[in-house]
Motif scaffolding. Structure first.
Motif, short mmCIF file in Angstrom:
data_model
loop_
_atom_site.label_atom_id
_atom_site.label_comp_id
_atom_site.label_asym_id
_atom_site.label_seq_id
_atom_site.Cartn_x
_atom_site.Cartn_y
_atom_site.Cartn_z
N UNK A 26 10.10 -98.38 5.97
CA UNK A 26 11.32 -98.89 6.62
C UNK A 26 12.27 -97.74 6.96
N UNK A 27 12.42 -96.80 6.02
CA UNK A 27 13.30 -95.66 6.26
C UNK A 27 12.79 -94.79 7.41
N UNK A 28 11.48 -94.53 7.41
CA UNK A 28 10.91 -93.64 8.42
C UNK A 28 10.78 -94.30 9.79
N UNK A 29 10.42 -95.58 9.80
CA UNK A 29 10.14 -96.27 11.06
C UNK A 29 11.33 -97.06 11.59
N UNK A 30 12.34 -97.22 10.75
CA UNK A 30 13.58 -97.89 11.16
C UNK A 30 13.35 -99.31 11.68
#
Length: 134
Positions: A26-30
């Protein structure tokens, strides 16, 4: 884009690793907060099913989790090393005769939280797809 991959031994405590995997993705792919909760519940439920039902809690067998994000969807694949199951013949957990039964709700839940659910390899592999910007 290279898929994110994770392999865990079939121990239910490893669901925490799966949750961290989803948080990191979630953090990396937003991806949207709107689908985050559905992803967390559906994917952890699927991994839990793979551990308990697919691999029969055998810690020597692994569960494989991967995700790929495309322009219009995010797709999670969960695969166990068990013998599979007949995914075409699942009892309806909302039917009166099944209401009091403890099992059978996981796949029902996954199907209602995801936009698409596809079983392959005799039920040993499930692909859970969430549409983006829907």
């Amino acid at each position: 884009m290279k898929p994110f991959k994770l392999k865990i031994p079939s121990i239910t405590d490893n669901l925490r690793i799966v949750e961290s995997f989803i948080d990191q993705a979630r953090e990396e792919l937003k991806f949207d907060d709107d689908i985050y909760g559905n992803i967390m519940i559906a994917v952890t439920e699927s991994v839990n099913n793979a551990i308990i039902h697919g691999n029969k809690n055998n810690k020597d067998k692994n569960v494989h989790l991967s995700l790929v994000m495309e322009d219009d969807n995010i797709s999670f694949t969960v695969e166990d090393e068990g013998i599979g199951f007949n995914f075409l013949d699942l009892p309806d957990p909302t039917a009166p005769e099944n209401i009091d039964k403890p099992g059978g709700r996981g796949i029902f839940l996954i199907k209602h939280l995801a936009d698409e659910v596809r079983f392959t390899q005799e039920g040993k592999r499930v692909e859970i797809i969430f549409y983006l910007n829907s």
